[in-house]
Design an enzyme around this catalytic site. Sequence first.
Site, PDB file in Angstrom:
ATOM      1  N   TYR A   1     -58.525  63.174  37.757  1.00 33.74           N
ATOM      2  CA  TYR A   1     -59.797  62.487  37.918  1.00 33.74           C
ATOM      3  C   TYR A   1     -60.772  62.895  36.815  1.00 33.74           C
ATOM      4  O   TYR A   1     -61.242  64.039  36.768  1.00 33.74           O
ATOM      5  CB  TYR A   1     -60.421  62.794  39.279  1.00 33.74           C
ATOM      6  CG  TYR A   1     -59.573  62.407  40.478  1.00 33.74           C
ATOM      7  CD1 TYR A   1     -58.467  61.557  40.352  1.00 33.74           C
ATOM      8  CD2 TYR A   1     -59.868  62.884  41.742  1.00 33.74           C
ATOM      9  CE1 TYR A   1     -57.697  61.211  41.446  1.00 33.74           C
ATOM     10  CE2 TYR A   1     -59.112  62.525  42.845  1.00 33.74           C
ATOM     11  CZ  TYR A   1     -58.019  61.699  42.693  1.00 33.74           C
ATOM     12  OH  TYR A   1     -57.262  61.360  43.780  1.00 33.74           O
TER      13      TYR A   1
ATOM     14  N   LYS B   1     -64.422  58.120  49.711  1.00 28.09           N
ATOM     15  CA  LYS B   1     -65.340  58.600  48.680  1.00 28.09           C
ATOM     16  C   LYS B   1     -66.748  58.128  48.996  1.00 28.09           C
ATOM     17  O   LYS B   1     -66.954  57.021  49.505  1.00 28.09           O
ATOM     18  CB  LYS B   1     -64.913  58.058  47.318  1.00 28.09           C
ATOM     19  CG  LYS B   1     -65.903  58.341  46.196  1.00 28.09           C
ATOM     20  CD  LYS B   1     -65.651  57.421  45.019  1.00 28.09           C
ATOM     21  CE  LYS B   1     -66.788  57.477  44.020  1.00 28.09           C
ATOM     22  NZ  LYS B   1     -66.664  56.464  42.966  1.00 28.09           N
TER      23      LYS B   1
END
Length: 281
Positions: free
Chosen positions: A52, A239
Site C-alpha cells: 500500500y 476503510k
Amino acid sequence: MEHRAFGFTGVEIPVVGQGTWQMETDDEAACVDALQRGIDAGMTHIDTAEMYGSGAVESLVGKAIAQRRDQVFLASKVLPGNASYAGTIEACERSLRRLRTDRLDLYLLHWPGSHPLEETLHAFKDLRAQGKIRHFGVSNFDQAELSKAIAIAGPNEIACNQVLYHLLERAIERRVLPLCERHGIAVVAYSPFGSGRFPDPSSTAGKVLASIAAARGVTPRQIALRYLLRRQPVFVIPKAASAAHALDNAAAGDLRLTGEDLARLDTAFPLGRDRGVLPTL
C-alpha cells in the site's frame, strides 16, 4: 463493539476492524484521525500491507498507533515477489520499522506467488519464534491453495485467509468459507463495500437494503457490514478516510439483524453460480 475469537487462535478481536488500502491517496492527517477515532470506537484491528503506497501507508499507520500499540491487533502483508525465505524476513523487518513497532499480531502472504510456499511459511514460523509476529496466514487463497497451505504448515497454523467479500460478491461462501470453518481459520473480508460497487439505492436490491436500514434507524452500509458477519469466522475491515465514516463503520459492530432481515438480503443479493475461481479486485 462485538468481539469474537480469531479462529483457532482464541484471540478476541472486534468484528469490525479498519482497512487501509489506497489510503496513500487520501489526506494523511484526516486518515490518522480516522484511524485513531476508530480505535477509540473499538475498531482495534488495523490491517495494512507493504504494497500500500509502497510502504507509505504502513508509515501512516505507524503515526496513528504511536503510543497506542498495545491497544491494537496489527496486521500487515508481504508481497509475493518478496516471499522467499530471506525476502520474507527482510520484508517483515521493513514493515516493523515503518510501523514503529517490534511485532505484528498477524502477518499474511498477500496472494499466491512464484516463491515456494514452503519457504514463506518457514520464514513465518521463524519470525514467530523470534517474537516478531504472533500469528500468520494468507490472503486471496482459493480452496485448493488454502488446502495446500494447511497441508504444508500443519494444523492450527494458518490463522487467517483475507478475501474479497461483499453483498455483490459472495463467492467465498461456496468453497473457501466452509473450508475455513472446518479448520478454525478466521476469514477477514476486505473491500466489504465493494470498492465502488456498493448497491445502487435505486435498484431493486438497493431498495431492500435501504428499507431494512430505515426500519432499524441505521445506514445501508452498516446493514451491509452486519450481513457479512452472520457467520462466526468472518471479520470485516472497511476503510475510512474520515472520522465520521470510521464511526459509521464502528456502529455496525453492535448491530443485530433478524432472521427475516437475513432472508430478505439473501434473496436480494443471491449467491450466484459457482464459477470455480476466487474473485479479487
